[in-house]
Design a protein around this motif. Structure first.
Motif, PDB file in Angstrom:
ATOM      1  N   GLN A 101       0.810  -1.214   0.000  1.00  0.00           N
ATOM      2  CA  GLN A 101       0.000   0.000   0.000  1.00  0.00           C
ATOM      3  C   GLN A 101       0.846   1.268   0.000  1.00  0.00           C
ATOM      4  O   GLN A 101       0.467   2.288  -0.580  1.00  0.00           O
ATOM      5  N   SER A 102       2.016   1.220   0.625  1.00  0.00           N
ATOM      6  CA  SER A 102       2.863   2.409   0.721  1.00  0.00           C
ATOM      7  C   SER A 102       3.501   2.800  -0.610  1.00  0.00           C
ATOM      8  O   SER A 102       4.008   3.914  -0.744  1.00  0.00           O
ATOM      9  N   VAL A 103       3.455   1.917  -1.591  1.00  0.00           N
ATOM     10  CA  VAL A 103       4.069   2.217  -2.894  1.00  0.00           C
ATOM     11  C   VAL A 103       3.314   3.309  -3.627  1.00  0.00           C
ATOM     12  O   VAL A 103       3.882   4.104  -4.365  1.00  0.00           O
ATOM     13  N   GLY A 104       1.989   3.392  -3.412  1.00  0.00           N
ATOM     14  CA  GLY A 104       1.185   4.385  -4.121  1.00  0.00           C
ATOM     15  C   GLY A 104       0.821   3.901  -5.512  1.00  0.00           C
ATOM     16  O   GLY A 104       0.490   2.730  -5.705  1.00  0.00           O
ATOM     17  N   THR A 105       0.904   4.791  -6.493  1.00  0.00           N
ATOM     18  CA  THR A 105       0.540   4.432  -7.864  1.00  0.00           C
ATOM     19  C   THR A 105       1.534   3.422  -8.436  1.00  0.00           C
ATOM     20  O   THR A 105       2.737   3.658  -8.439  1.00  0.00           O
ATOM     21  N   VAL A 106       1.002   2.313  -8.925  1.00  0.00           N
ATOM     22  CA  VAL A 106       1.824   1.245  -9.481  1.00  0.00           C
ATOM     23  C   VAL A 106       1.869   1.310 -10.997  1.00  0.00           C
ATOM     24  O   VAL A 106       2.904   1.085 -11.617  1.00  0.00           O
ATOM     25  N   ALA A 107       0.705   1.634 -11.612  1.00  0.00           N
ATOM     26  CA  ALA A 107       0.636   1.665 -13.073  1.00  0.00           C
ATOM     27  C   ALA A 107      -0.564   2.482 -13.517  1.00  0.00           C
ATOM     28  O   ALA A 107      -1.514   2.697 -12.744  1.00  0.00           O
ATOM     29  N   THR A 108      -0.529   2.924 -14.768  1.00  0.00           N
ATOM     30  CA  THR A 108      -1.666   3.595 -15.391  1.00  0.00           C
ATOM     31  C   THR A 108      -1.879   3.013 -16.788  1.00  0.00           C
ATOM     32  O   THR A 108      -0.951   2.480 -17.401  1.00  0.00           O
ATOM     33  N   ALA A 109      -3.124   3.126 -17.280  1.00  0.00           N
ATOM     34  CA  ALA A 109      -3.444   2.648 -18.624  1.00  0.00           C
ATOM     35  C   ALA A 109      -4.771   3.250 -19.043  1.00  0.00           C
ATOM     36  O   ALA A 109      -5.608   3.616 -18.204  1.00  0.00           O
ATOM     37  N   ARG A 110      -4.971   3.368 -20.333  1.00  0.00           N
ATOM     38  CA  ARG A 110      -6.272   3.726 -20.868  1.00  0.00           C
ATOM     39  C   ARG A 110      -7.119   2.457 -20.945  1.00  0.00           C
ATOM     40  O   ARG A 110      -6.664   1.437 -21.445  1.00  0.00           O
ATOM     41  N   ILE A 111      -8.349   2.528 -20.434  1.00  0.00           N
ATOM     42  CA  ILE A 111      -9.228   1.364 -20.450  1.00  0.00           C
ATOM     43  C   ILE A 111     -10.375   1.592 -21.437  1.00  0.00           C
ATOM     44  O   ILE A 111     -10.994   2.659 -21.456  1.00  0.00           O
ATOM     45  N   TRP A 112     -10.630   0.589 -22.270  1.00  0.00           N
ATOM     46  CA  TRP A 112     -11.696   0.628 -23.263  1.00  0.00           C
ATOM     47  C   TRP A 112     -12.651  -0.532 -23.001  1.00  0.00           C
ATOM     48  O   TRP A 112     -12.213  -1.628 -22.676  1.00  0.00           O
ATOM     49  N   PHE A 113     -13.953  -0.282 -23.173  1.00  0.00           N
ATOM     50  CA  PHE A 113     -14.912  -1.397 -23.123  1.00  0.00           C
ATOM     51  C   PHE A 113     -16.076  -1.127 -24.082  1.00  0.00           C
ATOM     52  O   PHE A 113     -17.214  -0.907 -23.671  1.00  0.00           O
ATOM     53  N   PRO A 114     -15.797  -1.143 -25.403  1.00  0.00           N
ATOM     54  CA  PRO A 114     -16.872  -1.009 -26.392  1.00  0.00           C
ATOM     55  C   PRO A 114     -17.867  -2.148 -26.233  1.00  0.00           C
ATOM     56  O   PRO A 114     -17.493  -3.278 -25.949  1.00  0.00           O
ATOM     57  N   THR A 115     -19.146  -1.825 -26.433  1.00  0.00           N
ATOM     58  CA  THR A 115     -20.213  -2.767 -26.112  1.00  0.00           C
ATOM     59  C   THR A 115     -21.309  -2.757 -27.169  1.00  0.00           C
ATOM     60  O   THR A 115     -21.665  -1.692 -27.683  1.00  0.00           O
ATOM     61  N   VAL A 116     -21.835  -3.915 -27.497  1.00  0.00           N
ATOM     62  CA  VAL A 116     -23.013  -4.056 -28.350  1.00  0.00           C
ATOM     63  C   VAL A 116     -24.145  -4.630 -27.506  1.00  0.00           C
ATOM     64  O   VAL A 116     -23.953  -5.634 -26.810  1.00  0.00           O
ATOM     65  N   LEU A 117     -25.323  -3.986 -27.579  1.00  0.00           N
ATOM     66  CA  LEU A 117     -26.462  -4.392 -26.759  1.00  0.00           C
ATOM     67  C   LEU A 117     -27.731  -4.549 -27.601  1.00  0.00           C
ATOM     68  O   LEU A 117     -27.950  -3.790 -28.554  1.00  0.00           O
ATOM     69  N   ALA A 118     -28.556  -5.506 -27.224  1.00  0.00           N
ATOM     70  CA  ALA A 118     -29.935  -5.579 -27.693  1.00  0.00           C
ATOM     71  C   ALA A 118     -30.807  -4.987 -26.585  1.00  0.00           C
ATOM     72  O   ALA A 118     -30.711  -5.412 -25.425  1.00  0.00           O
ATOM     73  N   LEU A 119     -31.636  -4.010 -26.923  1.00  0.00           N
ATOM     74  CA  LEU A 119     -32.457  -3.309 -25.936  1.00  0.00           C
ATOM     75  C   LEU A 119     -33.940  -3.608 -26.169  1.00  0.00           C
ATOM     76  O   LEU A 119     -34.410  -3.633 -27.313  1.00  0.00           O
ATOM     77  N   TYR A 120     -34.658  -3.804 -25.072  1.00  0.00           N
ATOM     78  CA  TYR A 120     -36.113  -3.941 -25.140  1.00  0.00           C
ATOM     79  C   TYR A 120     -36.744  -2.838 -24.295  1.00  0.00           C
ATOM     80  O   TYR A 120     -36.496  -2.747 -23.089  1.00  0.00           O
ATOM     81  N   THR A 121     -37.555  -1.994 -24.931  1.00  0.00           N
ATOM     82  CA  THR A 121     -38.212  -0.884 -24.257  1.00  0.00           C
ATOM     83  C   THR A 121     -39.674  -1.209 -24.006  1.00  0.00           C
ATOM     84  O   THR A 121     -40.385  -1.692 -24.907  1.00  0.00           O
ATOM     85  N   PHE A 122     -40.143  -0.939 -22.809  1.00  0.00           N
ATOM     86  CA  PHE A 122     -41.551  -1.121 -22.461  1.00  0.00           C
ATOM     87  C   PHE A 122     -42.300   0.123 -22.947  1.00  0.00           C
ATOM     88  O   PHE A 122     -42.566   1.063 -22.178  1.00  0.00           O
ATOM     89  N   ALA A 123     -42.624   0.130 -24.227  1.00  0.00           N
ATOM     90  CA  ALA A 123     -43.089   1.340 -24.902  1.00  0.00           C
ATOM     91  C   ALA A 123     -44.471   1.795 -24.454  1.00  0.00           C
ATOM     92  O   ALA A 123     -44.836   2.964 -24.655  1.00  0.00           O
ATOM     93  N   ASP A 124     -45.265   0.918 -23.863  1.00  0.00           N
ATOM     94  CA  ASP A 124     -46.627   1.285 -23.458  1.00  0.00           C
ATOM     95  C   ASP A 124     -46.674   1.992 -22.104  1.00  0.00           C
ATOM     96  O   ASP A 124     -47.744   2.447 -21.692  1.00  0.00           O
ATOM     97  N   VAL A 125     -45.542   2.048 -21.418  1.00  0.00           N
ATOM     98  CA  VAL A 125     -45.504   2.753 -20.132  1.00  0.00           C
ATOM     99  C   VAL A 125     -45.479   4.254 -20.396  1.00  0.00           C
ATOM    100  O   VAL A 125     -44.635   4.746 -21.149  1.00  0.00           O
ATOM    101  N   PRO A 126     -46.380   5.043 -19.805  1.00  0.00           N
ATOM    102  CA  PRO A 126     -46.429   6.478 -20.088  1.00  0.00           C
ATOM    103  C   PRO A 126     -45.318   7.251 -19.386  1.00  0.00           C
ATOM    104  O   PRO A 126     -44.765   6.820 -18.383  1.00  0.00           O
ATOM    105  N   VAL A 127     -44.989   8.394 -19.927  1.00  0.00           N
ATOM    106  CA  VAL A 127     -44.071   9.403 -19.375  1.00  0.00           C
ATOM    107  C   VAL A 127     -42.631   8.892 -19.311  1.00  0.00           C
ATOM    108  O   VAL A 127     -41.779   9.291 -20.095  1.00  0.00           O
ATOM    109  N   ILE A 128     -42.319   8.038 -18.361  1.00  0.00           N
ATOM    110  CA  ILE A 128     -40.964   7.512 -18.208  1.00  0.00           C
ATOM    111  C   ILE A 128     -40.960   6.049 -18.634  1.00  0.00           C
ATOM    112  O   ILE A 128     -41.597   5.202 -18.002  1.00  0.00           O
TER     113      ILE A 128
END
Length: 231
Positions: A101-128
């Motif tokens: 723990q006393s070492v502090g920062t050990v490493a750095t890196a850019r992190i990527w997590f591109p994602t593909v999703l299938a979405l289902y919307t409850f379209a009959d619900v009003p307002v929100i």
């Protein structure tokens, strides 16, 4: 090069999904942009290396992230949509844990997590309108750098680090509020599994290159707030 290849595969999968249902009614495009907070919830094993070179109890911790989130959504029908999401890759900061723990920062890196999703919307619900999503993500890292503090802790002259990428299922629940015909506000919660192996090679005077590694697992939780535009 391997990272680019995986990005191309994800994009190709999205394009195939969109094209295969291009005959669907009520097609609609949505672009969303906003803020996401990523609580990484990681745990690490102990850093290991050749016998006699690595003290016991050394672990890694990872700081949580703030992300500029972006996504493109292709609505296939009143209820179904396909979404590709990405974002500006934040800097991941790994710090010493356990007896390190006393070492502090050990490493750095850019992190990527591109994602593909299938979405289902409850379209009959009003307002929100609530929706759920399920997909796949690939987590990988670029600009990987080991800190001088880590190198000094092992009496080395320089160190290099490599973080392994991984695939994971990705789940989401969210709510959309329609401001008008074009604009929406979106609130969402997502989660996925992150698993990587960090391998650090340190050049050590009188010995040469010493390779050490540590396993890191996590179940990131993402809380996002975005604004969407339909066209």
């Amino acid at each position: 090069m391997r990272c680019k290849k995986y990005i191309y595969k994800v994009c190709a999968a999205l394009a195939f999904s969109v094209c295969s249902v291009a005959h669907a009614d009520d097609l609609e495009n949505v672009i969303k942009i906003g803020y996401a907070r990523v609580n990484l919830n990681t745990k690490s094993g102990e850093l290991t290396g050749p016998p006699g070179t690595t003290p016991p109890g050394l672990g890694l911790g990872v700081k949580d992230l703030d992300v500029l989130a972006m996504s493109y959504e292709r609505r296939l029908s009143r209820n179904w949509a396909v979404q590709f999401q990405a974002g500006v890759p934040p800097t991941l900061t790994a710090v010493g844990a356990g007896t390190g723990q006393s070492v502090g920062t050990v490493a750095t890196a850019r992190i990527w997590f591109p994602t593909v999703l299938a979405l289902y919307t409850f379209a009959d619900v009003p307002v929100i309108r609530p929706y759920i999503g399920l997909g796949v993500t690939y987590t990988f890292f670029t600009d990987q750098k080991s800190s001088s503090a880590y190198t000094s802790a092992f009496q080395g002259t320089s160190s290099s680090i490599h973080l392994k990428g991984s695939w994971s299922p990705y789940a989401r629940v969210g709510f959309e509020y329609q401001l008008d015909k074009r604009w929406i506000i979106n609130l969402e919660y997502s989660s996925f599994r992150m698993k990587t192996v960090a391998t650090v090679v340190t050049q050590t005077p009188g010995i040469g290159a010493i390779s050490r590694r540590v396993d890191i697992k996590g179940y990131p939780q993402i809380f996002g707030l975005t604004v969407g535009y339909k066209f």
